[in-house]
Design a protein around this motif. Sequence first.
Motif, PDB file in Angstrom:
ATOM      1  N   ILE A   1       2.553  -1.039 -15.276  1.00 49.17           N
ATOM      2  CA  ILE A   1       3.133  -2.381 -15.177  1.00 49.17           C
ATOM      3  C   ILE A   1       4.640  -2.274 -15.379  1.00 49.17           C
ATOM      4  CG2 ILE A   1       3.076  -4.756 -16.041  1.00 49.17           C
ATOM      5  CD1 ILE A   1       0.376  -3.742 -14.935  1.00 49.17           C
ATOM      6  N   HIS A   2       5.388  -2.923 -14.494  1.00 46.48           N
ATOM      7  CA  HIS A   2       6.853  -2.931 -14.595  1.00 46.48           C
ATOM      8  C   HIS A   2       7.338  -4.379 -14.601  1.00 46.48           C
ATOM      9  CE1 HIS A   2      11.024  -1.655 -13.990  1.00 46.48           C
ATOM     10  NE2 HIS A   2      11.113  -2.650 -13.125  1.00 46.48           N
ATOM     11  N   TRP A   3       8.224  -4.709 -15.568  1.00 53.34           N
ATOM     12  CA  TRP A   3       8.786  -6.066 -15.615  1.00 53.34           C
ATOM     13  C   TRP A   3      10.138  -6.074 -16.300  1.00 53.34           C
ATOM     14  CZ3 TRP A   3       9.253  -9.886 -19.803  1.00 53.34           C
ATOM     15  CH2 TRP A   3       9.663 -11.148 -19.342  1.00 53.34           C
ATOM     16  N   LYS A   4      11.085  -6.803 -15.701  1.00 57.07           N
ATOM     17  CA  LYS A   4      12.354  -7.116 -16.332  1.00 57.07           C
ATOM     18  C   LYS A   4      12.511  -8.622 -16.371  1.00 57.07           C
ATOM     19  CE  LYS A   4      14.896  -2.885 -15.179  1.00 57.07           C
ATOM     20  NZ  LYS A   4      16.096  -2.306 -14.521  1.00 57.07           N
ATOM     21  N   GLU A   5      13.093  -9.116 -17.443  1.00 56.81           N
ATOM     22  CA  GLU A   5      13.274 -10.555 -17.649  1.00 56.81           C
ATOM     23  C   GLU A   5      13.854 -11.209 -16.398  1.00 56.81           C
ATOM     24  OE1 GLU A   5      12.651 -13.734 -20.162  1.00 56.81           O
ATOM     25  OE2 GLU A   5      12.755 -11.755 -21.083  1.00 56.81           O
ATOM     26  N   GLY A   6      13.201 -12.284 -15.962  1.00 62.06           N
ATOM     27  CA  GLY A   6      13.674 -13.039 -14.811  1.00 62.06           C
ATOM     28  C   GLY A   6      13.147 -12.539 -13.480  1.00 62.06           C
ATOM     29  N   GLU A   7      12.418 -11.409 -13.481  1.00 58.02           N
ATOM     30  CA  GLU A   7      11.912 -10.834 -12.241  1.00 58.02           C
ATOM     31  C   GLU A   7      10.394 -10.984 -12.147  1.00 58.02           C
ATOM     32  OE1 GLU A   7      13.161  -6.800 -11.894  1.00 58.02           O
ATOM     33  OE2 GLU A   7      15.309  -7.293 -11.929  1.00 58.02           O
ATOM     34  N   SER A   8       9.848 -10.631 -10.990  1.00 62.25           N
ATOM     35  CA  SER A   8       8.397 -10.592 -10.816  1.00 62.25           C
ATOM     36  C   SER A   8       7.808  -9.402 -11.569  1.00 62.25           C
ATOM     37  CB  SER A   8       8.039 -10.468  -9.332  1.00 62.25           C
ATOM     38  OG  SER A   8       8.379 -11.637  -8.627  1.00 62.25           O
ATOM     39  N   VAL A   9       6.540  -9.498 -11.913  1.00 59.20           N
ATOM     40  CA  VAL A   9       5.810  -8.403 -12.539  1.00 59.20           C
ATOM     41  C   VAL A   9       5.168  -7.559 -11.438  1.00 59.20           C
ATOM     42  CG1 VAL A   9       4.016  -7.766 -14.181  1.00 59.20           C
ATOM     43  CG2 VAL A   9       5.315  -9.882 -14.520  1.00 59.20           C
ATOM     44  N   LEU A  10       5.356  -6.244 -11.508  1.00 64.38           N
ATOM     45  CA  LEU A  10       4.769  -5.322 -10.534  1.00 64.38           C
ATOM     46  C   LEU A  10       3.657  -4.523 -11.195  1.00 64.38           C
ATOM     47  CD1 LEU A  10       8.017  -3.969  -8.823  1.00 64.38           C
ATOM     48  CD2 LEU A  10       6.587  -5.911  -8.135  1.00 64.38           C
ATOM     49  N   MET A  11       2.492  -4.545 -10.579  1.00 67.52           N
ATOM     50  CA  MET A  11       1.323  -3.831 -11.095  1.00 67.52           C
ATOM     51  C   MET A  11       0.897  -2.787 -10.074  1.00 67.52           C
ATOM     52  SD  MET A  11      -2.514  -5.292 -11.599  1.00 67.52           S
ATOM     53  CE  MET A  11      -2.499  -5.673  -9.868  1.00 67.52           C
ATOM     54  N   THR A  12       0.730  -1.533 -10.510  1.00 68.60           N
ATOM     55  CA  THR A  12       0.327  -0.452  -9.609  1.00 68.60           C
ATOM     56  C   THR A  12      -0.934   0.221 -10.120  1.00 68.60           C
ATOM     57  OG1 THR A  12       2.631  -0.048  -8.970  1.00 68.60           O
ATOM     58  CG2 THR A  12       1.054   1.712  -8.530  1.00 68.60           C
ATOM     59  N   GLY A  13      -1.896   0.417  -9.206  1.00 68.18           N
ATOM     60  CA  GLY A  13      -3.139   1.073  -9.587  1.00 68.18           C
ATOM     61  C   GLY A  13      -4.025   1.299  -8.370  1.00 68.18           C
ATOM     62  N   PRO A  14      -5.202   1.898  -8.585  1.00 69.73           N
ATOM     63  CA  PRO A  14      -6.095   2.242  -7.482  1.00 69.73           C
ATOM     64  C   PRO A  14      -7.092   1.121  -7.171  1.00 69.73           C
ATOM     65  CG  PRO A  14      -6.940   3.165  -9.505  1.00 69.73           C
ATOM     66  CD  PRO A  14      -5.664   2.444  -9.872  1.00 69.73           C
ATOM     67  N   ALA A  15      -7.797   1.289  -6.064  1.00 65.67           N
ATOM     68  CA  ALA A  15      -8.936   0.445  -5.698  1.00 65.67           C
ATOM     69  C   ALA A  15      -9.916   1.326  -4.943  1.00 65.67           C
ATOM     70  CB  ALA A  15      -8.498  -0.733  -4.836  1.00 65.67           C
TER      71      ALA A  15
ATOM     72  N   ILE B   1       0.856  -1.187   0.000  1.00 64.04           N
ATOM     73  CA  ILE B   1       0.000   0.000   0.000  1.00 64.04           C
ATOM     74  C   ILE B   1       0.893   1.239   0.000  1.00 64.04           C
ATOM     75  CG2 ILE B   1      -1.748   1.298   1.264  1.00 64.04           C
ATOM     76  CD1 ILE B   1      -1.401  -2.454   1.779  1.00 64.04           C
ATOM     77  N   LEU B   2       0.758   2.071  -1.043  1.00 65.61           N
ATOM     78  CA  LEU B   2       1.600   3.250  -1.192  1.00 65.61           C
ATOM     79  C   LEU B   2       1.010   4.445  -0.448  1.00 65.61           C
ATOM     80  CD1 LEU B   2       2.404   2.940  -5.013  1.00 65.61           C
ATOM     81  CD2 LEU B   2       3.560   1.854  -3.069  1.00 65.61           C
ATOM     82  N   ASP B   3       1.830   5.472  -0.239  1.00 69.24           N
ATOM     83  CA  ASP B   3       1.388   6.660   0.498  1.00 69.24           C
ATOM     84  C   ASP B   3       0.255   7.389  -0.211  1.00 69.24           C
ATOM     85  OD1 ASP B   3       3.254   6.171   2.461  1.00 69.24           O
ATOM     86  OD2 ASP B   3       4.757   7.551   1.633  1.00 69.24           O
ATOM     87  N   ASP B   4       0.196   7.303  -1.546  1.00 65.66           N
ATOM     88  CA  ASP B   4      -0.856   8.006  -2.294  1.00 65.66           C
ATOM     89  C   ASP B   4      -2.148   7.205  -2.390  1.00 65.66           C
ATOM     90  OD1 ASP B   4      -0.240   6.029  -4.126  1.00 65.66           O
ATOM     91  OD2 ASP B   4       0.484   7.387  -5.688  1.00 65.66           O
ATOM     92  N   GLY B   5      -2.204   6.042  -1.708  1.00 63.04           N
ATOM     93  CA  GLY B   5      -3.424   5.240  -1.708  1.00 63.04           C
ATOM     94  C   GLY B   5      -3.463   4.162  -2.774  1.00 63.04           C
ATOM     95  N   ARG B   6      -2.584   4.269  -3.774  1.00 63.54           N
ATOM     96  CA  ARG B   6      -2.522   3.208  -4.775  1.00 63.54           C
ATOM     97  C   ARG B   6      -1.872   1.966  -4.171  1.00 63.54           C
ATOM     98  NH1 ARG B   6       0.579   4.884  -9.818  1.00 63.54           N
ATOM     99  NH2 ARG B   6       1.991   5.724  -8.225  1.00 63.54           N
ATOM    100  N   ILE B   7      -2.057   0.855  -4.844  1.00 62.76           N
ATOM    101  CA  ILE B   7      -1.514  -0.414  -4.364  1.00 62.76           C
ATOM    102  C   ILE B   7      -0.647  -1.026  -5.442  1.00 62.76           C
ATOM    103  CG2 ILE B   7      -2.086  -2.763  -3.610  1.00 62.76           C
ATOM    104  CD1 ILE B   7      -4.848  -0.541  -3.076  1.00 62.76           C
ATOM    105  N   THR B   8       0.554  -1.467  -5.049  1.00 61.05           N
ATOM    106  CA  THR B   8       1.416  -2.215  -5.955  1.00 61.05           C
ATOM    107  C   THR B   8       1.334  -3.685  -5.585  1.00 61.05           C
ATOM    108  OG1 THR B   8       2.961  -0.399  -6.351  1.00 61.05           O
ATOM    109  CG2 THR B   8       3.787  -2.617  -6.717  1.00 61.05           C
ATOM    110  N   VAL B   9       1.038  -4.503  -6.579  1.00 61.33           N
ATOM    111  CA  VAL B   9       0.924  -5.941  -6.369  1.00 61.33           C
ATOM    112  C   VAL B   9       2.103  -6.631  -7.041  1.00 61.33           C
ATOM    113  CG1 VAL B   9      -0.525  -7.991  -6.673  1.00 61.33           C
ATOM    114  CG2 VAL B   9      -1.592  -5.734  -6.401  1.00 61.33           C
ATOM    115  N   ASP B  10       2.844  -7.407  -6.250  1.00 65.94           N
ATOM    116  CA  ASP B  10       3.879  -8.274  -6.812  1.00 65.94           C
ATOM    117  C   ASP B  10       3.162  -9.508  -7.330  1.00 65.94           C
ATOM    118  OD1 ASP B  10       5.827 -10.226  -7.254  1.00 65.94           O
ATOM    119  OD2 ASP B  10       7.129  -9.466  -5.681  1.00 65.94           O
ATOM    120  N   MET B  11       3.002  -9.588  -8.650  1.00 65.05           N
ATOM    121  CA  MET B  11       2.213 -10.646  -9.267  1.00 65.05           C
ATOM    122  C   MET B  11       3.013 -11.932  -9.499  1.00 65.05           C
ATOM    123  SD  MET B  11      -0.912  -9.444  -9.796  1.00 65.05           S
ATOM    124  CE  MET B  11      -1.614 -10.306 -11.213  1.00 65.05           C
TER     125      MET B  11
END
Length: 280
Positions: free
Chosen positions: A256-270, A111-121
């Motif tokens: 969406i952020h992703w580098k080869e070999g790493e987890s995918v990070l998704m950030t957005g609101p709810a 949970i980020l300070d601005d209220g958005r959520i980043t999910v390690d997918m």
Amino acid sequence: MTTLNFTKMHGLGNDFIVINALNQPVTWTADNIKTWSDRHTGIGFDQLLLIEASDNERCDFKYRIFNADGGEVEQCGNGARCFAKYVTEHGLTDKTSVMVETMRGIIVLNILDDGRITVDMGKPHFAPEEIPFVPKNKADQEAKVHMLVVGMETIPVSLVNMGNPHAVMLVEDVKTAPVKILGEAIEKHPQFPQRVNVGFGQVLSPSEINLRVFERGVGETQACGAGACAAVVAGIRHGLLTDTVLVHLPGGDLTIHWKEGESVLMTGPAAEVYSGTLTY
């Protein structure tokens, strides 16, 4: 009669009811979920999210997802953000980083300070048996792009498992893409034994795409977090996108952020819409 307390939530218009099974007994049938999800005679939602206690000592909660047709599925990115918002705002945890058990493994919700959520997918998977997908031959098994025969057409799709199966295709314009017709046909294509979510992506620039998703057991939704991850991963693997991409969905934007070999990070609101009670 059985009574259930629920909360209606959405992530970019991809909507859910969240049921807390930590403080109330929960029983239902697939037919119950179909009735509740009906947008004319029920509450209306894409998926039902269930909060349970986890037996895994590393995890804070267990997270289960049921589609509008009553079937249980492995993963939902937009739902995960709603899950994080619910457990923090309803006082179930005071953590800003929450570890959650799902059908396909552990995910981390920040949970980020601005209220958005980043999910390690988690890390994406591509092997046919990991989708799952039934290849026609060895060449098809090892290909980055798979050719699906749908009626009289042959359609190139990229396959990504993001905790649930996705088939991603590139289109010139998502506004005119035959999402319903092709989505229905590909979702139930015999080469996908567990069915598949279908993404229609339009590359605008190396850091920006438009996307529509036909979700398995639901139909087209306003947004699909796992589908956005799958589309970006596919685009990066084909050299079309950079490692951080803004995804425009009908309901809003995800990063969406992703580098080869790493987890995918998704950030957005709810967002929470309202709470209510079901009696059935």
